[in-house]
Design a protein around this motif. Sequence first.
Motif, PDB file in Angstrom:
ATOM      1  N   GLY A  43      81.090  31.098 -14.014  1.00 31.22           N
ATOM      2  CA  GLY A  43      81.239  32.156 -15.213  1.00 31.22           C
ATOM      3  C   GLY A  43      81.555  31.852 -16.623  1.00 31.22           C
ATOM      4  O   GLY A  43      80.213  32.063 -17.228  1.00 31.22           O
ATOM      5  N   GLY A  44      81.963  31.494 -16.528  1.00 31.72           N
ATOM      6  CA  GLY A  44      82.580  31.145 -18.216  1.00 31.72           C
ATOM      7  C   GLY A  44      81.578  30.337 -18.602  1.00 31.72           C
ATOM      8  O   GLY A  44      81.396  30.223 -19.601  1.00 31.72           O
ATOM      9  N   LEU A  45      80.093  28.908 -18.225  1.00 28.40           N
ATOM     10  CA  LEU A  45      79.319  28.420 -18.829  1.00 28.40           C
ATOM     11  C   LEU A  45      78.480  29.121 -19.289  1.00 28.40           C
ATOM     12  O   LEU A  45      78.103  29.074 -20.504  1.00 28.40           O
ATOM     13  N   ALA A  46      78.387  30.490 -18.949  1.00 24.72           N
ATOM     14  CA  ALA A  46      77.453  31.146 -19.064  1.00 24.72           C
ATOM     15  C   ALA A  46      77.608  32.511 -20.189  1.00 24.72           C
ATOM     16  O   ALA A  46      76.952  32.220 -21.576  1.00 24.72           O
ATOM     17  N   GLU A  47      79.297  32.412 -20.531  1.00 24.34           N
ATOM     18  CA  GLU A  47      79.444  32.663 -21.784  1.00 24.34           C
ATOM     19  C   GLU A  47      79.611  32.249 -22.838  1.00 24.34           C
ATOM     20  O   GLU A  47      79.404  32.636 -24.336  1.00 24.34           O
ATOM     21  N   SER A  48      80.097  30.722 -22.656  1.00 27.30           N
ATOM     22  CA  SER A  48      80.614  29.605 -23.514  1.00 27.30           C
ATOM     23  C   SER A  48      80.252  28.822 -22.998  1.00 27.30           C
ATOM     24  O   SER A  48      80.350  27.615 -22.116  1.00 27.30           O
ATOM     25  N   PRO A  49      78.932  28.221 -23.490  1.00 33.56           N
ATOM     26  CA  PRO A  49      78.004  26.999 -22.581  1.00 33.56           C
ATOM     27  C   PRO A  49      78.552  25.534 -23.664  1.00 33.56           C
ATOM     28  O   PRO A  49      79.214  26.105 -24.612  1.00 33.56           O
ATOM     29  N   ALA A  50      78.212  25.286 -22.623  1.00 42.07           N
ATOM     30  CA  ALA A  50      78.707  23.651 -23.338  1.00 42.07           C
ATOM     31  C   ALA A  50      77.775  22.036 -22.848  1.00 42.07           C
ATOM     32  O   ALA A  50      77.172  22.152 -22.479  1.00 42.07           O
ATOM     33  N   ASP A  51      77.753  21.233 -23.804  1.00 42.41           N
ATOM     34  CA  ASP A  51      77.163  19.774 -23.756  1.00 42.41           C
ATOM     35  C   ASP A  51      77.597  19.531 -22.972  1.00 42.41           C
ATOM     36  O   ASP A  51      76.944  18.373 -21.972  1.00 42.41           O
ATOM     37  N   LEU A  52      78.849  19.311 -22.708  1.00 40.55           N
ATOM     38  CA  LEU A  52      79.306  18.808 -21.367  1.00 40.55           C
ATOM     39  C   LEU A  52      80.253  19.202 -20.401  1.00 40.55           C
ATOM     40  O   LEU A  52      80.677  19.731 -20.968  1.00 40.55           O
ATOM     41  N   LEU A  53      80.278  18.947 -19.526  1.00 44.54           N
ATOM     42  CA  LEU A  53      81.597  18.881 -18.469  1.00 44.54           C
ATOM     43  C   LEU A  53      82.322  18.401 -17.829  1.00 44.54           C
ATOM     44  O   LEU A  53      82.104  17.074 -17.174  1.00 44.54           O
ATOM     45  N   VAL A  54      83.735  18.230 -18.239  1.00 45.01           N
ATOM     46  CA  VAL A  54      84.442  17.368 -16.964  1.00 45.01           C
ATOM     47  C   VAL A  54      85.623  17.740 -16.563  1.00 45.01           C
ATOM     48  O   VAL A  54      86.176  18.767 -16.345  1.00 45.01           O
ATOM     49  N   LEU A  55      84.568  17.114 -14.807  1.00 47.30           N
ATOM     50  CA  LEU A  55      85.799  18.024 -13.989  1.00 47.30           C
ATOM     51  C   LEU A  55      85.993  17.000 -12.783  1.00 47.30           C
ATOM     52  O   LEU A  55      86.394  15.682 -12.898  1.00 47.30           O
ATOM     53  N   ASP A  56      87.019  17.745 -12.239  1.00 50.63           N
ATOM     54  CA  ASP A  56      88.048  16.564 -11.241  1.00 50.63           C
ATOM     55  C   ASP A  56      86.505  16.958 -10.268  1.00 50.63           C
ATOM     56  O   ASP A  56      87.034  17.981  -9.397  1.00 50.63           O
ATOM     57  N   PHE A  57      86.882  15.672  -9.111  1.00 50.68           N
ATOM     58  CA  PHE A  57      85.957  15.476  -8.593  1.00 50.68           C
ATOM     59  C   PHE A  57      86.564  16.424  -6.980  1.00 50.68           C
ATOM     60  O   PHE A  57      85.753  17.307  -6.310  1.00 50.68           O
ATOM     61  N   SER A  58      88.173  16.642  -7.124  1.00 52.97           N
ATOM     62  CA  SER A  58      88.925  17.065  -5.531  1.00 52.97           C
ATOM     63  C   SER A  58      89.570  18.010  -6.090  1.00 52.97           C
ATOM     64  O   SER A  58      90.766  17.860  -6.825  1.00 52.97           O
ATOM     65  N   LEU A  59      89.296  19.610  -5.938  1.00 56.79           N
ATOM     66  CA  LEU A  59      90.131  20.895  -6.596  1.00 56.79           C
ATOM     67  C   LEU A  59      91.008  20.713  -4.983  1.00 56.79           C
ATOM     68  O   LEU A  59      90.948  20.154  -3.970  1.00 56.79           O
ATOM     69  N   GLY A  60      91.236  21.946  -5.148  1.00 58.57           N
ATOM     70  CA  GLY A  60      92.060  22.738  -3.369  1.00 58.57           C
ATOM     71  C   GLY A  60      91.309  23.282  -2.393  1.00 58.57           C
ATOM     72  O   GLY A  60      90.278  22.968  -2.467  1.00 58.57           O
TER      73      GLY A  60
END
Length: 221
Positions: A43-60
């Motif tokens: 949802g947040g990317l729709a409100e605040s677009p980003a050129d790049l996403l840094v994400l962790d592969f394994s979450l909870g």
Amino acid sequence: MKSIRIALLDDHAVVRHGLVKALAVETDLKVVGVYGRSRDLIGGLAESPADLLVLDFSLGPDELDGASLIRAVRAKYPSCQVLVLSAHHDPATVSLAMRIGARGFVGKGEDMQQLLKAIRQVASGTVYLSPVMTYRLAEAVTSEPPKQATDTLDAFAQAELSSREQEVIRCYLAGMTVSEIANKFNRSLKTISAQKASAFRKLGVTSNNELFKLNKIISPP
């Protein structure tokens, strides 16, 4: 020069805080979103677009993560490049992430300069893998271990398992039960059990113990 807009996703608050602090001093980088949950990110990317996403592969266990999350981000926000930052960087995981849309992969054990280099390189439109990670991937493809290990490595790295089967096995190896995996991916118990059974057949294992032994072969320390 236009700043690179960055979004961060990690389920550990300490990691998020450290990344924000480190990136804040870089004049060409701008953090536009910091998220602890995958649903907030989407949802947040729709409100605040980003050129790049840094994400962790394994979450909870309750979070959409791994291949499913990367696919979701790439489908909904195709202009946002994905860079994986993860403690799990065995060849099978790196290979899967890159095949389904990530443009770079950085291990959490690497220093901040490597991450900054990866961010700038991926944002520029090129792929990033560290020399060590590239070597491990090449070694996994070209090495000739005993036949069983070769067959198993190919099953992960060469996509003989479907992406959903790989997700199920990854979660299972992480200690999750079939019920927990079903809840995580919003699939039925019957579906998860069938995907696990199919993965077992493709990997040539018939028991949980054999799977865990096999994991030691294909995921060296």
